[in-house]
Scaffold this motif. Structure first.
Motif, PDB file in Angstrom:
ATOM      1  N   ASP A 175       0.833  -1.220   0.000  1.00 41.50           N
ATOM      2  CA  ASP A 175       0.000   0.000   0.000  1.00 41.50           C
ATOM      3  C   ASP A 175       0.865   1.266   0.000  1.00 41.50           C
ATOM      4  O   ASP A 175       0.456   2.310  -0.515  1.00 41.50           O
ATOM      5  CB  ASP A 175      -0.914   0.042   1.238  1.00 41.50           C
ATOM      6  CG  ASP A 175      -2.121  -0.886   1.119  1.00 41.50           C
ATOM      7  OD1 ASP A 175      -2.492  -1.244  -0.016  1.00 41.50           O
ATOM      8  OD2 ASP A 175      -2.682  -1.242   2.173  1.00 41.50           O
ATOM      9  N   ASN A 176       2.055   1.169   0.574  1.00 43.24           N
ATOM     10  CA  ASN A 176       2.977   2.305   0.660  1.00 43.24           C
ATOM     11  C   ASN A 176       3.277   2.926  -0.713  1.00 43.24           C
ATOM     12  O   ASN A 176       3.566   4.119  -0.810  1.00 43.24           O
ATOM     13  CB  ASN A 176       4.282   1.799   1.295  1.00 43.24           C
ATOM     14  CG  ASN A 176       4.936   2.830   2.193  1.00 43.24           C
ATOM     15  OD1 ASN A 176       6.050   3.256   1.942  1.00 43.24           O
ATOM     16  ND2 ASN A 176       4.245   3.257   3.234  1.00 43.24           N
ATOM     17  N   MET A 177       3.196   2.109  -1.761  1.00 40.01           N
ATOM     18  CA  MET A 177       3.537   2.598  -3.112  1.00 40.01           C
ATOM     19  C   MET A 177       2.587   3.697  -3.588  1.00 40.01           C
ATOM     20  O   MET A 177       2.973   4.586  -4.333  1.00 40.01           O
ATOM     21  CB  MET A 177       3.499   1.437  -4.109  1.00 40.01           C
ATOM     22  CG  MET A 177       4.649   0.486  -3.971  1.00 40.01           C
ATOM     23  SD  MET A 177       6.217   1.254  -4.429  1.00 40.01           S
ATOM     24  CE  MET A 177       6.135   1.190  -6.210  1.00 40.01           C
ATOM     25  N   HIS A 181       0.347  10.681   0.643  1.00 36.19           N
ATOM     26  CA  HIS A 181       0.231  11.623   1.758  1.00 36.19           C
ATOM     27  C   HIS A 181       0.806  11.122   3.081  1.00 36.19           C
ATOM     28  O   HIS A 181       0.561  11.727   4.122  1.00 36.19           O
ATOM     29  CB  HIS A 181      -1.230  12.062   1.920  1.00 36.19           C
ATOM     30  CG  HIS A 181      -1.669  12.927   0.773  1.00 36.19           C
ATOM     31  ND1 HIS A 181      -1.071  14.141   0.489  1.00 36.19           N
ATOM     32  CD2 HIS A 181      -2.590  12.726  -0.217  1.00 36.19           C
ATOM     33  CE1 HIS A 181      -1.618  14.665  -0.601  1.00 36.19           C
ATOM     34  NE2 HIS A 181      -2.547  13.822  -1.050  1.00 36.19           N
ATOM     35  N   HIS A 182       1.591  10.029   3.045  1.00 34.49           N
ATOM     36  CA  HIS A 182       2.305   9.682   4.288  1.00 34.49           C
ATOM     37  C   HIS A 182       3.708  10.291   4.275  1.00 34.49           C
ATOM     38  O   HIS A 182       4.372  10.339   5.296  1.00 34.49           O
ATOM     39  CB  HIS A 182       2.370   8.161   4.489  1.00 34.49           C
ATOM     40  CG  HIS A 182       3.571   7.485   3.878  1.00 34.49           C
ATOM     41  ND1 HIS A 182       3.762   7.375   2.515  1.00 34.49           N
ATOM     42  CD2 HIS A 182       4.663   6.911   4.460  1.00 34.49           C
ATOM     43  CE1 HIS A 182       4.914   6.740   2.291  1.00 34.49           C
ATOM     44  NE2 HIS A 182       5.477   6.456   3.433  1.00 34.49           N
ATOM     45  N   LEU A 183       4.143  10.771   3.092  1.00 31.23           N
ATOM     46  CA  LEU A 183       5.551  11.177   2.968  1.00 31.23           C
ATOM     47  C   LEU A 183       5.895  12.403   3.822  1.00 31.23           C
ATOM     48  O   LEU A 183       7.012  12.500   4.330  1.00 31.23           O
ATOM     49  CB  LEU A 183       5.885  11.417   1.484  1.00 31.23           C
ATOM     50  CG  LEU A 183       5.876  10.107   0.676  1.00 31.23           C
ATOM     51  CD1 LEU A 183       5.641  10.364  -0.804  1.00 31.23           C
ATOM     52  CD2 LEU A 183       7.168   9.329   0.879  1.00 31.23           C
ATOM     53  N   THR A 186       5.108  11.134   7.891  1.00 34.17           N
ATOM     54  CA  THR A 186       5.942   9.999   8.315  1.00 34.17           C
ATOM     55  C   THR A 186       7.427  10.270   8.072  1.00 34.17           C
ATOM     56  O   THR A 186       8.262   9.935   8.903  1.00 34.17           O
ATOM     57  CB  THR A 186       5.507   8.712   7.579  1.00 34.17           C
ATOM     58  OG1 THR A 186       4.126   8.495   7.820  1.00 34.17           O
ATOM     59  CG2 THR A 186       6.284   7.495   8.051  1.00 34.17           C
ATOM     60  N   HIS A 187       7.746  10.861   6.912  1.00 31.36           N
ATOM     61  CA  HIS A 187       9.171  10.997   6.539  1.00 31.36           C
ATOM     62  C   HIS A 187       9.679  12.441   6.526  1.00 31.36           C
ATOM     63  O   HIS A 187      10.863  12.665   6.251  1.00 31.36           O
ATOM     64  CB  HIS A 187       9.399  10.384   5.158  1.00 31.36           C
ATOM     65  CG  HIS A 187       9.067   8.924   5.098  1.00 31.36           C
ATOM     66  ND1 HIS A 187       9.751   7.973   5.819  1.00 31.36           N
ATOM     67  CD2 HIS A 187       8.105   8.247   4.413  1.00 31.36           C
ATOM     68  CE1 HIS A 187       9.236   6.780   5.576  1.00 31.36           C
ATOM     69  NE2 HIS A 187       8.222   6.913   4.731  1.00 31.36           N
ATOM     70  N   GLY A 188       8.816  13.404   6.772  1.00 31.75           N
ATOM     71  CA  GLY A 188       9.277  14.801   6.794  1.00 31.75           C
ATOM     72  C   GLY A 188       9.624  15.351   5.421  1.00 31.75           C
ATOM     73  O   GLY A 188      10.332  16.339   5.310  1.00 31.75           O
ATOM     74  N   ALA A 291      10.668   4.560  10.096  1.00 29.17           N
ATOM     75  CA  ALA A 291       9.433   5.310  10.388  1.00 29.17           C
ATOM     76  C   ALA A 291       8.224   4.535   9.879  1.00 29.17           C
ATOM     77  O   ALA A 291       7.209   4.404  10.582  1.00 29.17           O
ATOM     78  CB  ALA A 291       9.511   6.693   9.754  1.00 29.17           C
ATOM     79  N   ASP A 292       8.313   3.995   8.648  1.00 30.10           N
ATOM     80  CA  ASP A 292       7.218   3.153   8.143  1.00 30.10           C
ATOM     81  C   ASP A 292       7.059   1.920   9.025  1.00 30.10           C
ATOM     82  O   ASP A 292       5.957   1.522   9.397  1.00 30.10           O
ATOM     83  CB  ASP A 292       7.525   2.652   6.715  1.00 30.10           C
ATOM     84  CG  ASP A 292       7.523   3.760   5.699  1.00 30.10           C
ATOM     85  OD1 ASP A 292       6.477   4.406   5.533  1.00 30.10           O
ATOM     86  OD2 ASP A 292       8.577   3.980   5.065  1.00 30.10           O
ATOM     87  N   PHE A 293       8.229   1.321   9.330  1.00 31.26           N
ATOM     88  CA  PHE A 293       8.224   0.049  10.047  1.00 31.26           C
ATOM     89  C   PHE A 293       7.544   0.180  11.414  1.00 31.26           C
ATOM     90  O   PHE A 293       6.788  -0.700  11.827  1.00 31.26           O
ATOM     91  CB  PHE A 293       9.668  -0.454  10.192  1.00 31.26           C
ATOM     92  CG  PHE A 293       9.784  -1.937  10.281  1.00 31.26           C
ATOM     93  CD1 PHE A 293       9.679  -2.731   9.140  1.00 31.26           C
ATOM     94  CD2 PHE A 293       9.980  -2.566  11.502  1.00 31.26           C
ATOM     95  CE1 PHE A 293       9.768  -4.105   9.216  1.00 31.26           C
ATOM     96  CE2 PHE A 293      10.075  -3.944  11.590  1.00 31.26           C
ATOM     97  CZ  PHE A 293       9.979  -4.716  10.443  1.00 31.26           C
TER      98      PHE A 293
END
Ligand code: FES
Ligand SMILES: [Fe+2]
Length: 368
Positions: A175-177, A181-183, A186-188, A291-293
């Motif tokens: 689903d991450n692909m 809008h998590h970038l 979650t990742h700044g 961060a995803d993990f």
């Protein structure tokens, strides 16, 4: 934890594709290692020719595990592997790389036809042992993914980060692909542009944006070759790196995960400093992936996504992923429905620089 059926995958419980099952350096010379994937037990060993061989774990004579009987004399004396064949530690029956019994030390007649163990296609690629898993037992439909930089001596070869087992179905890793809008949260590094593209068994993501913490442009072209192996070409400032994230189902709803990064050294014989710098780059990439993990480790199961209009194309990604859980003859139907470029509402598409950076990355990725 949710299972394949809860996501409406299927009819198969486990997907078809190339999957990492071990790091090449984990395979000792002269003995087999036990593995568990796809709800089954396996024995993996390296034949004397150097070739990795993967068989079902259990001997057809009396169901002994070929790779988990370490106290037996034959294993202790390192006599289990002969040529590319392996002997069962209990009574010494020997099986070839095709899984057929080729010697019984105390019998000279015709061997029973059922004296055979299932054998699986395996290849050693980029320091990984990859297995072709097909619930229908079919031959590989495409080549395992490989970066050409792996064979370029100016690139420092990786050692895998072993992240262990995650109690989450791999569907949610995939689903991450589509997850534009998590970038940011979650990742700044919120996206300035984003798109997905599907090409048969390939799932591509192109994205870029300024990383707030470093005030530097981060671009990536990321792709799954089948359901198990993600590679990503990334540029951060003027440094180009590659990242690997791999998932292999262990049991239904449990995934094993690996990570690595490839960085270029300063010459064709990377110095100690180049190797150290590459390790630091991999550690930095791992910190971002962590961060995803940490989200995945603690989240509930999104068997359904409460999709809104400006989310990425999760539903298309999930439809694409289903091809690997259906009969091989039906995969084309899912591919036809997903194939093409998919944009996200209110989100810019990749600029020419992003396509120039990607270059010919997907040339030569073909079906067998
Ligand atoms: S159980 Fe394997 S040889 Fe007897
Ligand atoms: Fe992520």
């Amino acid at each position: 934890m949710a299972k394949a059926e809860d996501y409406g995958l299927g009819p198969h419980t486990f997907p078809r594709g190339w999957f990492i099952v071990a790091e090449a350096s984990e395979l000792p010379q002269g003995r087999a290692i036990p593995l568990r994937f796809f709800g089954k037990d396996f024995a993996l060993y390296r034949g004397e020719s150097g070739r990795p061989i993967m068989l079902d774990a259990y001997c057809p004579h009396m169901q002994t595990h070929l790779a988990a009987s370490d106290s037996t004399a034959i294993v202790q004396e390192c006599k289990q592997i002969e040529g590319d064949s392996i002997r069962c530690p209990y009574h010494g029956w020997r099986f070839g790389p095709d899984g057929k019994c080729d010697d019984i030390p105390y019998f000279e007649g015709t061997f029973p036809r059922s004296a055979v163990i299932a054998s699986y296609p395996v290849e050693e690629v980029m320091g990984c042992i990859m297995m072709w898993h097909d619930p229908e037992g079919g031959e590989p439909q495409y080549a395992p993914p490989k970066l050409k930089e792996w064979d370029d001596p100016s690139w420092v070869r990786w050692e895998l980060d072993h992240l262990g087992e995650l109690e989450m179905h791999p569907q949610e890793i995939l689903d991450n692909m589509a997850d534009v809008h998590h970038l940011g949260p979650t990742h700044g590094a919120p996206c300035e542009y984003f798109e997905n593209e599907f090409r048969d068994h390939i799932y591509i993501q192109r994205q870029g944006g300024v990383h707030a913490g470093y005030n530097s442009m981060l671009r990536s072209s990321t792709w799954y070759t089948g359901p198990g192996v993600l590679l990503s070409k990334q540029s951060f400032g003027d440094v180009i790196t590659y990242e690997l994230i791999a998932n292999t189902p262990v049991d239904d709803g449990v995934s094993k995960v690996w990570h690595a990064a490839l960085a270029q050294g300063s010459s064709d014989t990377p110095s100690a400093e180049d190797i150290e710098a590459a390790k630091q780059i991999q550690a930095g990439a791992l910190a971002a992936f962590a961060a995803d993990f940490s989200v995945w480790k603690n989240k509930g199961s999104a068997t359904r996504i409460l999709q809104i209009q400006t989310d990425g194309p999760f539903a298309t990604g999930r439809r694409w992923y289903k091809q690997f859980y259906d009969k091989a003859e039906n995969a084309g139907t899912y591919q036809e429905k997903a194939n093409g470029v998919h944009h996200v509402k209110n989100m810019a598409t990749p600029p020419q620089e992003a396509m120039d950076f990607e270059g010919d990355l997907f040339e030569g990725i073909e079906k067998r």
